[in-house]
Each structure stands twice: as C-alpha cells, then as structure tokens.
Design a protein around this motif. Sequence first.
Motif, PDB file in Angstrom:
ATOM      1  N   LYS A 115       0.684  -1.330  -0.079  1.00  0.00           N
ATOM      2  CA  LYS A 115      -0.101  -0.089   0.034  1.00  0.00           C
ATOM      3  C   LYS A 115       1.017   1.166  -0.145  1.00  0.00           C
ATOM      4  CE  LYS A 115      -4.169  -1.670   2.169  1.00  0.00           C
ATOM      5  NZ  LYS A 115      -4.939  -1.623   3.570  1.00  0.00           N
ATOM      6  N   ASP A 116       1.865   1.262   0.781  1.00  0.00           N
ATOM      7  CA  ASP A 116       2.905   2.309   1.045  1.00  0.00           C
ATOM      8  C   ASP A 116       3.628   2.687  -0.692  1.00  0.00           C
ATOM      9  OD1 ASP A 116       2.225   2.878   3.562  1.00  0.00           O
ATOM     10  OD2 ASP A 116       4.120   2.007   4.335  1.00  0.00           O
ATOM     11  N   GLN A 117       3.866   1.599  -1.206  1.00  0.00           N
ATOM     12  CA  GLN A 117       4.435   1.655  -2.462  1.00  0.00           C
ATOM     13  C   GLN A 117       3.645   2.246  -3.555  1.00  0.00           C
ATOM     14  OE1 GLN A 117       5.988  -1.993  -3.602  1.00  0.00           O
ATOM     15  NE2 GLN A 117       7.992  -1.751  -2.323  1.00  0.00           N
ATOM     16  N   GLN A 118       2.160   1.917  -3.459  1.00  0.00           N
ATOM     17  CA  GLN A 118       1.164   2.388  -4.466  1.00  0.00           C
ATOM     18  C   GLN A 118       0.961   3.693  -4.084  1.00  0.00           C
ATOM     19  OE1 GLN A 118      -2.265   0.080  -4.539  1.00  0.00           O
ATOM     20  NE2 GLN A 118      -3.372   1.356  -6.103  1.00  0.00           N
ATOM     21  N   ARG A 119       0.710   4.105  -2.761  1.00  0.00           N
ATOM     22  CA  ARG A 119       0.623   5.491  -2.286  1.00  0.00           C
ATOM     23  C   ARG A 119       1.920   6.331  -3.040  1.00  0.00           C
ATOM     24  NH1 ARG A 119       1.514   8.946   2.549  1.00  0.00           N
ATOM     25  NH2 ARG A 119      -0.107  10.643   2.268  1.00  0.00           N
ATOM     26  N   LEU A 120       3.080   5.903  -2.818  1.00  0.00           N
ATOM     27  CA  LEU A 120       4.192   6.764  -3.421  1.00  0.00           C
ATOM     28  C   LEU A 120       4.051   6.893  -4.867  1.00  0.00           C
ATOM     29  CD1 LEU A 120       7.065   5.622  -1.176  1.00  0.00           C
ATOM     30  CD2 LEU A 120       5.744   7.612  -0.946  1.00  0.00           C
ATOM     31  N   ARG A 121       3.440   5.736  -5.430  1.00  0.00           N
ATOM     32  CA  ARG A 121       3.504   5.652  -6.916  1.00  0.00           C
ATOM     33  C   ARG A 121       2.380   6.922  -7.379  1.00  0.00           C
ATOM     34  NH1 ARG A 121       3.485   0.619 -10.727  1.00  0.00           N
ATOM     35  NH2 ARG A 121       3.458   1.700 -12.646  1.00  0.00           N
ATOM     36  N   TYR A 122       1.329   6.959  -6.551  1.00  0.00           N
ATOM     37  CA  TYR A 122       0.052   7.742  -7.162  1.00  0.00           C
ATOM     38  C   TYR A 122       0.040   9.064  -5.974  1.00  0.00           C
ATOM     39  CZ  TYR A 122      -1.008   3.967  -9.835  1.00  0.00           C
ATOM     40  OH  TYR A 122      -1.063   2.827 -10.973  1.00  0.00           O
ATOM     41  N   SER A 123       1.250   9.462  -5.643  1.00  0.00           N
ATOM     42  CA  SER A 123       1.144  10.763  -4.890  1.00  0.00           C
ATOM     43  C   SER A 123       2.363  11.655  -5.168  1.00  0.00           C
ATOM     44  CB  SER A 123       1.234  10.450  -3.285  1.00  0.00           C
ATOM     45  OG  SER A 123       2.273   9.914  -2.956  1.00  0.00           O
ATOM     46  N   ALA A 124       2.326  12.880  -4.805  1.00  0.00           N
ATOM     47  CA  ALA A 124       3.235  13.867  -5.040  1.00  0.00           C
ATOM     48  C   ALA A 124       3.415  14.923  -4.064  1.00  0.00           C
ATOM     49  CB  ALA A 124       3.304  14.528  -6.497  1.00  0.00           C
ATOM     50  N   GLU A 125       4.567  15.532  -3.517  1.00  0.00           N
ATOM     51  CA  GLU A 125       4.820  16.356  -2.714  1.00  0.00           C
ATOM     52  C   GLU A 125       4.600  17.673  -3.459  1.00  0.00           C
ATOM     53  OE1 GLU A 125       8.074  16.758  -0.119  1.00  0.00           O
ATOM     54  OE2 GLU A 125       7.463  14.777   0.808  1.00  0.00           O
ATOM     55  N   VAL A 126       3.439  18.502  -3.285  1.00  0.00           N
ATOM     56  CA  VAL A 126       3.388  19.961  -3.914  1.00  0.00           C
ATOM     57  C   VAL A 126       3.365  21.147  -2.856  1.00  0.00           C
ATOM     58  CG1 VAL A 126       2.139  18.867  -5.935  1.00  0.00           C
ATOM     59  CG2 VAL A 126       1.048  19.571  -3.555  1.00  0.00           C
ATOM     60  N   PRO A 127       3.894  22.209  -3.298  1.00  0.00           N
ATOM     61  CA  PRO A 127       3.863  23.090  -2.311  1.00  0.00           C
ATOM     62  C   PRO A 127       2.204  23.728  -1.937  1.00  0.00           C
ATOM     63  CG  PRO A 127       4.877  24.047  -4.265  1.00  0.00           C
ATOM     64  CD  PRO A 127       4.429  22.631  -4.454  1.00  0.00           C
ATOM     65  N   ILE A 128       2.041  23.882  -0.858  1.00  0.00           N
ATOM     66  CA  ILE A 128       0.588  24.500  -0.514  1.00  0.00           C
ATOM     67  C   ILE A 128       0.649  25.797   0.240  1.00  0.00           C
ATOM     68  CG2 ILE A 128      -1.665  23.948   0.478  1.00  0.00           C
ATOM     69  CD1 ILE A 128      -1.451  21.539  -1.120  1.00  0.00           C
ATOM     70  N   LEU A 129       0.018  26.807  -0.139  1.00  0.00           N
ATOM     71  CA  LEU A 129       0.043  27.818   0.403  1.00  0.00           C
ATOM     72  C   LEU A 129      -1.170  27.898   1.624  1.00  0.00           C
ATOM     73  CD1 LEU A 129       1.266  30.798   0.329  1.00  0.00           C
ATOM     74  CD2 LEU A 129      -0.723  31.498  -1.067  1.00  0.00           C
ATOM     75  N   LYS A 130      -0.692  28.181   2.826  1.00  0.00           N
ATOM     76  CA  LYS A 130      -1.459  28.231   3.859  1.00  0.00           C
ATOM     77  C   LYS A 130      -1.980  29.423   4.214  1.00  0.00           C
ATOM     78  CE  LYS A 130      -0.977  23.881   5.139  1.00  0.00           C
ATOM     79  NZ  LYS A 130      -2.017  23.000   5.078  1.00  0.00           N
ATOM     80  N   ASP A 131      -2.943  29.520   5.179  1.00  0.00           N
ATOM     81  CA  ASP A 131      -3.601  31.014   5.461  1.00  0.00           C
ATOM     82  C   ASP A 131      -2.624  32.350   5.865  1.00  0.00           C
ATOM     83  OD1 ASP A 131      -6.207  29.723   4.994  1.00  0.00           O
ATOM     84  OD2 ASP A 131      -6.237  29.160   7.326  1.00  0.00           O
ATOM     85  N   MET A 132      -1.515  31.935   6.438  1.00  0.00           N
ATOM     86  CA  MET A 132      -0.740  32.981   7.028  1.00  0.00           C
ATOM     87  C   MET A 132       0.474  33.330   6.052  1.00  0.00           C
ATOM     88  SD  MET A 132      -1.958  33.558   9.763  1.00  0.00           S
ATOM     89  CE  MET A 132      -0.805  34.570  10.825  1.00  0.00           C
TER      90      MET A 132
END
Length: 160
Positions: A115-132
């Motif tokens: 499951k972890d391998q599949q998650r890593l295959r179909y996920s990506a780290e992206v920059p997210i702008l927070k409220d502050m």
Amino acid sequence: MTNIKSSPAAPARYAAAPIWSLLVLSLAFLISSKETTAFTSQLPSTTLRHPKQHNVALLSSSSDDDDATSKLLEKARKLREEVSAVEQSKAEAQKQNDAKAQAQREAEMEEQKQKDQQRLRYSAEVPILKDMGDEVMERVDFPPRLKGGKSRIVTIQAPM
C-alpha cells in the motif's frame, strides 16, 4: 520449658506424660520410615500403654502394604506422565498459535508495504499556500487513471 515435676500446681502423675508421648512418637516414626522397614517387619505387633492414655498399637509392615505402596507409586508415575503429555500438547499448541500470529503479522506488514508503494506511486509532494502566507510541502494522493498499475504520477517544480 518449665519442669512439670517441680511445679507445685502440677500433680506428680503428669510428670511422666511428655516422656511417654515422646517415646510413642519416636517409635511411630521409626516404624513408618523406609530405612527400618526390614527391622520392623521382623517384630511382632506390640501395644504400649500409659496409665491415663488409650492403647496405642504398633503394627509391623506386611507385603500388602508394599503392594499398595507400589500401586500408588505406579499411579503417581502415570499421573506425572499424563501431566507432562498435557503440558507438551499445550506447548505445541502455543507454538502453532505463535507461528500463525507471526505469519499473520508478516502478511499484514507485506500488505502495508505494498500500500505504501502504491501511495508513493500515485502521490506527489506539492507546495501548498497556507492561511498565513506560508508555503508548506505536503503529500497529495491522486487516484490511478489506468487499471492494472500502468499509470504513474510525475511532478515537475518550476519557479513562477
């Protein structure tokens, strides 16, 4: 221990009572012990009497007692064997349960790893702008587009 004979409150007839009791107990111990069985089997039955006590009979051992003793020893040996067999079966059952639990834990760990391998295959780290106004890198999961695991997610980061 106080001397009973010298005590003015104790009558003279009770002065010898502890000696008789001690004699009867020591003879009973000698007759019942295994080392004196041969000695006591040759003795006839005797009766000891104290003037104020009941009759005490000392009997010699017979072959019936030896047979009963051997039967009891054999029964005790069989019971010990049964107990050891039960303990062995418990130990074997515990080993089987432990082996099943270990196999289940290994299967769960393998499933989690997949499951972890599949998650890593179909996920990506992206920059997210927070409220502050802070920019934080977070992992975002995407569903697979093609069945059978043939699709892949590719991330490209570029300045804006």
